[in-house]
Scaffold this motif. Sequence first.
Motif, PDB file in Angstrom:
ATOM      1  N   ALA A 220     -24.030  18.559 110.630  1.00 33.21           N
ATOM      2  CA  ALA A 220     -23.196  18.041 109.535  1.00 33.21           C
ATOM      3  C   ALA A 220     -23.612  16.613 109.168  1.00 33.21           C
ATOM      4  O   ALA A 220     -23.665  16.258 107.984  1.00 33.21           O
ATOM      5  CB  ALA A 220     -21.727  18.089 109.928  1.00 33.21           C
TER       6      ALA A 220
ATOM      7  N   ARG B 197     -23.896  20.261 118.430  1.00 32.69           N
ATOM      8  CA  ARG B 197     -24.914  20.772 117.509  1.00 32.69           C
ATOM      9  C   ARG B 197     -24.360  20.864 116.093  1.00 32.69           C
ATOM     10  O   ARG B 197     -25.018  20.502 115.121  1.00 32.69           O
ATOM     11  CB  ARG B 197     -25.425  22.129 117.964  1.00 32.69           C
ATOM     12  N   LYS B 198     -23.106  21.307 115.956  1.00 30.67           N
ATOM     13  CA  LYS B 198     -22.476  21.427 114.646  1.00 30.67           C
ATOM     14  C   LYS B 198     -22.287  20.050 114.017  1.00 30.67           C
ATOM     15  O   LYS B 198     -22.562  19.835 112.833  1.00 30.67           O
ATOM     16  CB  LYS B 198     -21.136  22.146 114.767  1.00 30.67           C
ATOM     17  N   GLN B 199     -21.825  19.091 114.813  1.00 32.52           N
ATOM     18  CA  GLN B 199     -21.626  17.742 114.294  1.00 32.52           C
ATOM     19  C   GLN B 199     -22.950  17.090 113.904  1.00 32.52           C
ATOM     20  O   GLN B 199     -23.040  16.394 112.884  1.00 32.52           O
ATOM     21  CB  GLN B 199     -20.890  16.886 115.320  1.00 32.52           C
TER      22      GLN B 199
ATOM     23  N   MET C 182     -28.800  23.449 110.475  1.00 34.93           N
ATOM     24  CA  MET C 182     -27.608  24.225 110.111  1.00 34.93           C
ATOM     25  C   MET C 182     -27.691  25.644 110.676  1.00 34.93           C
ATOM     26  O   MET C 182     -26.696  26.186 111.164  1.00 34.93           O
ATOM     27  CB  MET C 182     -27.432  24.262 108.593  1.00 34.93           C
TER      28      MET C 182
ATOM     29  N   PHE D 262     -22.964  28.966 117.321  1.00 34.98           N
ATOM     30  CA  PHE D 262     -21.564  29.353 117.173  1.00 34.98           C
ATOM     31  C   PHE D 262     -21.402  30.865 117.266  1.00 34.98           C
ATOM     32  O   PHE D 262     -20.478  31.363 117.916  1.00 34.98           O
ATOM     33  CB  PHE D 262     -20.993  28.841 115.849  1.00 34.98           C
TER      34      PHE D 262
ATOM     35  N   ALA E 125     -27.049  25.558 114.409  1.00 31.74           N
ATOM     36  CA  ALA E 125     -25.608  25.414 114.659  1.00 31.74           C
ATOM     37  C   ALA E 125     -24.889  26.733 114.432  1.00 31.74           C
ATOM     38  O   ALA E 125     -24.013  27.122 115.212  1.00 31.74           O
ATOM     39  CB  ALA E 125     -25.027  24.334 113.758  1.00 31.74           C
ATOM     40  N   ARG E 126     -25.263  27.453 113.388  1.00 34.35           N
ATOM     41  CA  ARG E 126     -24.632  28.740 113.093  1.00 34.35           C
ATOM     42  C   ARG E 126     -24.922  29.758 114.203  1.00 34.35           C
ATOM     43  O   ARG E 126     -24.016  30.447 114.672  1.00 34.35           O
ATOM     44  CB  ARG E 126     -25.131  29.285 111.750  1.00 34.35           C
TER      45      ARG E 126
ATOM     46  N   ASN F 165     -20.343  22.305 119.770  1.00 37.64           N
ATOM     47  CA  ASN F 165     -19.682  21.311 118.929  1.00 37.64           C
ATOM     48  C   ASN F 165     -20.631  20.169 118.578  1.00 37.64           C
ATOM     49  O   ASN F 165     -20.684  19.736 117.420  1.00 37.64           O
ATOM     50  CB  ASN F 165     -18.437  20.776 119.628  1.00 37.64           C
TER      51      ASN F 165
END
Length: 108
Positions: free
Chosen positions: A57, A52-54, A79, A86, A82-83, A50
């Motif tokens: 973004a 890493r995704k934030q 990005m 996930f 993060a992908r 989470n």
Amino acid sequence: MSNSIDSAALLSQLREMASQAGIPPAKTEKPEESGTEFTQVLKQSLENVNDRKQSAAKMARAFELGEPGVELSQVMVEMQKARISFETLSQVRKKLVTAYQEIMNMPV
């Protein structure tokens, strides 16, 4: 035929995949000899994905706004990290669900 799961090998594989995905190792609060709770490892992994995704973004938003020092290549790399994080988490979830289903289908 043995269907036993080697938890130590599984944990080492998860740690290796996490390090390859760029996820920092979980910080343990307890001494190593007491063992690591699976729920703590899972929770820390979810939080890392989470975060890493934030972070990716926020970087993308900064690039969109034209902030200095934010390069497109940096945004794309973050990005992708993060992908991949996930996707790794999704695969671990899939394996856990499969293992749970196999255990539940075992005759008692």
